[in-house]
Design an enzyme around this catalytic site. Structure first.
Site, mmCIF file in Angstrom:
data_model
loop_
_atom_site.group_PDB
_atom_site.id
_atom_site.type_symbol
_atom_site.label_atom_id
_atom_site.label_comp_id
_atom_site.label_asym_id
_atom_site.label_seq_id
_atom_site.Cartn_x
_atom_site.Cartn_y
_atom_site.Cartn_z
ATOM 1 N N ASP A 178 0.846 -1.199 0.000
ATOM 2 C CA ASP A 178 0.000 0.000 0.000
ATOM 3 C C ASP A 178 0.878 1.245 0.000
ATOM 4 O O ASP A 178 0.780 2.097 0.885
ATOM 5 C CB ASP A 178 -0.929 -0.021 1.215
ATOM 6 C CG ASP A 178 -2.049 1.012 1.115
ATOM 7 O OD1 ASP A 178 -2.299 1.535 0.011
ATOM 8 O OD2 ASP A 178 -2.666 1.299 2.155
ATOM 9 N N LEU A 179 1.746 1.339 -0.990
ATOM 10 C CA LEU A 179 2.675 2.469 -1.080
ATOM 11 C C LEU A 179 1.947 3.700 -1.608
ATOM 12 O O LEU A 179 1.650 3.798 -2.787
ATOM 13 C CB LEU A 179 3.846 2.111 -1.995
ATOM 14 C CG LEU A 179 4.831 1.098 -1.443
ATOM 15 C CD1 LEU A 179 5.778 0.616 -2.532
ATOM 16 C CD2 LEU A 179 5.607 1.692 -0.269
#
Length: 168
Positions: A77-78
């Site tokens: 979940d960058l």
């Protein structure tokens, strides 16, 4: 040999996990701001020189993502909200948070998807930010010996994503 040129990225320290209460006790990160806020603050000044710290940070973010990937860790979940910045003595430290979707993998596809998620998140959160993504990918490329394979896969993933959005 891991093929990396950086120290392991900063992340909050975990002090204790109470499985019975489903509780994690971890470091409180004070004196930080989200990368999103840092970018937005510097991007609105109109002074092109104010963007230099943003460019440098994006390179560092890419380099540190390379460190994760070289250790076969994906974040999952960058986004610019899941990256914190702490400034000390004119030095910016990058700290990654929210590892709820993280995992370990040796698959090039998973690493490419990690970068694709980051790219889509940046482009949707920060208008006209392709140059930020390019700088992140430059840091990644310069810091990871297997980057060509992952970046080639990223290009394939982009094509699949475009095809999917055209088809519906």
């Amino acid at each position: 040999s891991s093929g990396i040129n950086a120290e392991w990225p900063l992340r909050p320290g975990v002090y204790f996990v109470d499985q019975g209460r489903a509780t994690i006790y971890m470091e409180y990160l004070k004196d930080t701001i989200q990368l999103k806020e840092f970018i937005d603050t510097h991007n609105t000044s109109g002074d092109i020189s104010s963007l230099t710290p943003v460019k440098e940070l994006c390179y560092k973010v890419g380099s540190q993502i390379a460190t994760f990937h070289s250790g076969d860790v994906i974040h999952g979940d960058l986004t610019s909200s899941n990256i914190l910045i702490r400034t000390s003595r004119d030095h910016h430290h990058v700290i990654f948070i929210d590892f709820g979707l993280a995992g370990t993998t040796t698959l090039v596809e998973d690493k490419g998807v990690d970068l694709y998620v980051l790219e889509k998140a940046f482009l949707s959160s920060h208008p006209n930010s392709q140059w930020l993504v390019d700088e992140i990918l430059r840091g990644y490329k310069m810091s990871y010996k297997d980057s060509k394979t992952v970046l080639d896969r990223l290009a394939e993933i982009r094509l699949r994503g475009r095809k999917r959005s055209m088809v519906g």
